[in-house]
Design a protein around this motif. Structure first.
Motif, mmCIF file in Angstrom:
data_model
loop_
_atom_site.group_PDB
_atom_site.id
_atom_site.type_symbol
_atom_site.label_atom_id
_atom_site.label_comp_id
_atom_site.label_asym_id
_atom_site.label_seq_id
_atom_site.Cartn_x
_atom_site.Cartn_y
_atom_site.Cartn_z
ATOM 1 N N ARG A 76 0.803 -1.226 0.000
ATOM 2 C CA ARG A 76 0.000 0.000 0.000
ATOM 3 C C ARG A 76 0.836 1.276 0.000
ATOM 4 N N HIS A 77 2.044 1.192 0.530
ATOM 5 C CA HIS A 77 2.902 2.373 0.712
ATOM 6 C C HIS A 77 3.093 3.100 -0.621
ATOM 7 N N GLY A 78 2.674 4.376 -0.665
ATOM 8 C CA GLY A 78 2.627 5.113 -1.924
ATOM 9 C C GLY A 78 3.974 5.473 -2.516
ATOM 10 N N GLU A 79 5.017 5.447 -1.713
ATOM 11 C CA GLU A 79 6.338 5.827 -2.214
ATOM 12 C C GLU A 79 6.914 4.756 -3.151
ATOM 13 N N GLY A 80 6.346 3.543 -3.075
ATOM 14 C CA GLY A 80 6.768 2.488 -3.984
ATOM 15 C C GLY A 80 8.008 1.726 -3.567
ATOM 16 N N ASN A 81 8.451 1.936 -2.347
ATOM 17 C CA ASN A 81 9.664 1.230 -1.907
ATOM 18 C C ASN A 81 9.418 0.369 -0.670
ATOM 19 N N SER A 82 8.240 -0.240 -0.625
ATOM 20 C CA SER A 82 7.891 -1.082 0.527
ATOM 21 C C SER A 82 8.908 -2.187 0.770
ATOM 22 N N ALA A 84 12.037 -2.185 0.368
ATOM 23 C CA ALA A 84 13.207 -1.659 1.080
ATOM 24 C C ALA A 84 12.898 -1.478 2.569
ATOM 25 N N HIS A 85 11.693 -1.002 2.887
ATOM 26 C CA HIS A 85 11.310 -0.856 4.298
ATOM 27 C C HIS A 85 11.276 -2.218 5.002
ATOM 28 N N LEU A 86 10.708 -3.206 4.316
ATOM 29 C CA LEU A 86 10.586 -4.538 4.925
ATOM 30 C C LEU A 86 11.959 -5.152 5.176
HETATM 31 ZN ZN ZN Z 1 9.023 4.574 1.621
#
Ligand code: ZN
Length: 131
Positions: A76-82, A84-86
């Motif tokens: 869902r994260h709009g920045e498109g880099n989920s 990387a966060h995970l």
């Molecule tokens: Zn992000």
């Protein structure tokens, strides 16, 4: 607290930072204590692993990619880099290493790595030595 920056030059990488940490420990002249290393980012982390065979770093990045694809319909994260966060959360934001007789007590085959998952970027590393 001490800090330094690392310029990463690829999208994902494990960058060895043991040398910088050892220098900070030496400069502190603390002989017994704990070295806290903290990465203040949400798409990069820290980990300790094999320092001899670079294929281990490759395999770690490879399997994280297999497990956590860059694209997924469920993100869902709009920045498109989920992804990387995970991956950053899986690695963690900090590592602690015991200092004994002025030396980091890493195992023979261990090195400390900054784990970049959304580079290239300039990353900060914080280091606090508690005597
Ligand atoms: Zn992000």
């Amino acid at each position: 607290m001490e800090q330094f920056t690392i310029k990463t030059n690829s999208h994902a990488a494990l960058i060895p930072i043991t040398h910088q940490i050892r220098s900070i420990v030496k400069k502190s002249q603390v002989s017994n204590g704990v070295c806290i290393i903290f990465c203040p980012h949400t798409t990069a982390g820290l980990t300790i692993n094999e320092n001899a065979d670079p294929d281990v770093a490759h395999d770690l990045l490879y399997m994280l990619d297999e497990l956590i694809p860059w694209q997924d319909q469920g993100y869902r994260h709009g920045e498109g880099n989920s992804a990387a966060h995970l991956k950053a959360s899986l690695m963690g934001s900090s590592v602690n290493v015991i200092i004994d007789r002025g030396e980091l007590q890493l195992g023979t085959w261990q090195g400390i790595y900054l784990a970049e998952f959304d580079g290239p970027r300039t990353r900060k590393v914080f280091v606090k030595i508690v005597a």
